[in-house]
Design a protein around this motif. Structure first.
Motif, PDB file in Angstrom:
ATOM      1  N   ILE A   1      -9.623 -12.663 -68.497  1.00  0.00           N
ATOM      2  CA  ILE A   1      -8.957 -11.706 -67.611  1.00  0.00           C
ATOM      3  C   ILE A   1      -9.131 -12.123 -66.154  1.00  0.00           C
ATOM      4  O   ILE A   1      -8.195 -12.021 -65.345  1.00  0.00           O
ATOM      5  CB  ILE A   1      -9.501 -10.297 -67.865  1.00  0.00           C
ATOM      6  N   GLU A   2     -10.328 -12.625 -65.804  1.00  0.00           N
ATOM      7  CA  GLU A   2     -10.551 -13.087 -64.434  1.00  0.00           C
ATOM      8  C   GLU A   2      -9.643 -14.268 -64.103  1.00  0.00           C
ATOM      9  O   GLU A   2      -9.129 -14.374 -62.979  1.00  0.00           O
ATOM     10  CB  GLU A   2     -12.019 -13.472 -64.259  1.00  0.00           C
TER      11      GLU A   2
ATOM     12  N   SER B   1      -6.170 -12.947 -63.509  1.00  0.00           N
ATOM     13  CA  SER B   1      -6.140 -12.245 -62.215  1.00  0.00           C
ATOM     14  C   SER B   1      -6.040 -13.243 -61.071  1.00  0.00           C
ATOM     15  O   SER B   1      -5.278 -13.036 -60.108  1.00  0.00           O
ATOM     16  CB  SER B   1      -7.399 -11.386 -62.067  1.00  0.00           C
ATOM     17  N   SER B   2      -6.773 -14.347 -61.168  1.00  0.00           N
ATOM     18  CA  SER B   2      -6.710 -15.392 -60.129  1.00  0.00           C
ATOM     19  C   SER B   2      -5.325 -16.025 -60.076  1.00  0.00           C
ATOM     20  O   SER B   2      -4.796 -16.301 -58.995  1.00  0.00           O
ATOM     21  CB  SER B   2      -7.770 -16.458 -60.393  1.00  0.00           C
TER      22      SER B   2
ATOM     23  N   LEU C   1      -2.539 -14.608 -60.926  1.00  0.00           N
ATOM     24  CA  LEU C   1      -1.629 -13.613 -60.362  1.00  0.00           C
ATOM     25  C   LEU C   1      -1.716 -13.601 -58.844  1.00  0.00           C
ATOM     26  O   LEU C   1      -0.692 -13.556 -58.143  1.00  0.00           O
ATOM     27  CB  LEU C   1      -1.962 -12.235 -60.938  1.00  0.00           C
ATOM     28  N   GLU C   2      -2.933 -13.677 -58.314  1.00  0.00           N
ATOM     29  CA  GLU C   2      -3.121 -13.727 -56.859  1.00  0.00           C
ATOM     30  C   GLU C   2      -2.535 -15.008 -56.280  1.00  0.00           C
ATOM     31  O   GLU C   2      -1.904 -14.990 -55.211  1.00  0.00           O
ATOM     32  CB  GLU C   2      -4.608 -13.629 -56.529  1.00  0.00           C
TER      33      GLU C   2
ATOM     34  N   VAL D   1      -6.854  -6.208 -70.840  1.00  0.00           N
ATOM     35  CA  VAL D   1      -5.920  -6.893 -69.956  1.00  0.00           C
ATOM     36  C   VAL D   1      -4.824  -5.960 -69.445  1.00  0.00           C
ATOM     37  O   VAL D   1      -4.117  -6.284 -68.482  1.00  0.00           O
ATOM     38  CB  VAL D   1      -5.288  -8.102 -70.682  1.00  0.00           C
TER      39      VAL D   1
ATOM     40  N   LEU E   1      -3.933  -5.378 -65.637  1.00  0.00           N
ATOM     41  CA  LEU E   1      -3.264  -6.370 -64.797  1.00  0.00           C
ATOM     42  C   LEU E   1      -1.756  -6.145 -64.717  1.00  0.00           C
ATOM     43  O   LEU E   1      -1.100  -6.691 -63.833  1.00  0.00           O
ATOM     44  CB  LEU E   1      -3.531  -7.785 -65.322  1.00  0.00           C
TER      45      LEU E   1
END
Length: 281
Positions: free
Chosen positions: A88-89, A92-93, A95-96, A132, A135
């Motif tokens: 998930i991390e 998330s990275s 996505l950023e 998840v 997100l």
């Protein structure tokens, strides 16, 4: 696939590898067209050249890092183990990064069979699919998780279906042990596999009629069709005759099926292009 929207988290369960690739290609093509960053997580060697398979399905080459194809083992099983938190991390990275690089969003498709590896715990898969969801709240992440029915047990498949708010699949017009007729997403058209005779012409006509309404050229994929009688071949010919000027029908098939198409005059129609499938009788 036509109803998938930004922010959707969908499940694709499949048993037909070609159908799976069609749906993945449509998902990737739509994301590239929308200006999104697209990441495909796939198993090494399955297929051996995913980029080539996508190109064959009308996915144009992407520039500027818009499309990335990544190895499942390298992404999910780094260090010999996998954890839902790390997965998930990582998303998330990504996505950023997509936002920072100016993309309209992030689109991800992943073959989830990494969870069947001896070093992976299926429990982590269940945790991942549950956690998840957060997100997707902003509508900038869209994902399709792929589950092979031959790799996962029925309990896990049932959980996957429940954990995903959406499901994607090809439209199936007929399916029995001898014949499958379904919509082909990329390139758009119809796919037949097995054996077809006059008894299934109504289902074939329905599939062809819907393909005609989509506009553009029609692709009739008969690569895995072992037998076709004259009535079914004539139905394909009638669909080709109904094409408006400027539209064409592309047929890919084996030699035996091509002979039947030729016997009823389909191959002689100016709007029809027939290509022999590699390695088919």
């Amino acid at each position: 696939m036509d109803e998938l929207r930004p922010g959707d988290h969908a499940c694709l369960t499949y048993s037909d590898a070609e159908e799976r690739l069609d749906i993945v290609a449509a998902f990737v093509r739509d994301g590239l067209g929308a200006g999104e960053r697209v990441i495909c997580f796939t198993d090494p060697g399955d297929p051996p050249d995913l980029a080539g398979e996508l190109a064959e399905r009308d996915v144009k080459p992407a520039t500027g890092g818009q499309l990335a194809i990544r190895d499942n083992d390298a992404a999910w099983l780094s260090g010999g183990r996998v954890s839902a938190t790390n997965m998930i991390e990582m998303l998330s990275s990504e996505l950023e990064a997509a936002h920072r690089d100016g993309f309209a969003g992030l689109r991800v498709t992943a073959d989830m069979c990494w969870a069947t590896r001896p070093v992976a715990a299926v429990d982590e898969l269940l945790v991942f699919e549950t956690r998840v969801a957060g997100l997707f709240a902003g509508g900038r992440l869209t994902a399709v998780c792929q589950y092979d029915r031959q790799s996962f047990d029925q309990v896990t498949l049932a959980f996957a279906a429940k954990a995903h708010p959406r499901a994607v699949a090809a439209a199936v017009y007929h399916e029995d042990p001898l014949l499958r007729i379904c919509r082909q997403h990329a390139p758009p058209g119809v796919r037949l596999a097995g054996e077809i005779d006059y008894r299934r012409v109504p289902e074939l006509n329905q599939a062809l009629a819907e393909a005609l309404r989509l506009g553009g050229d029609i692709h009739v994929n008969l690569t895995h069709l072992r037998f076709m009688d004259a009535a079914a071949a004539a139905a394909v010919g009638q669909a080709a005759l109904s094409l408006q000027p400027g539209r064409a029908m592309a047929i890919v098939c084996g030699r035996a099926v091509r002979k039947v198409l030729a016997l009823v005059g389909v191959t002689d129609q100016p709007a029809v292009r027939v290509r022999l499938a590699h390695g088919r009788p």
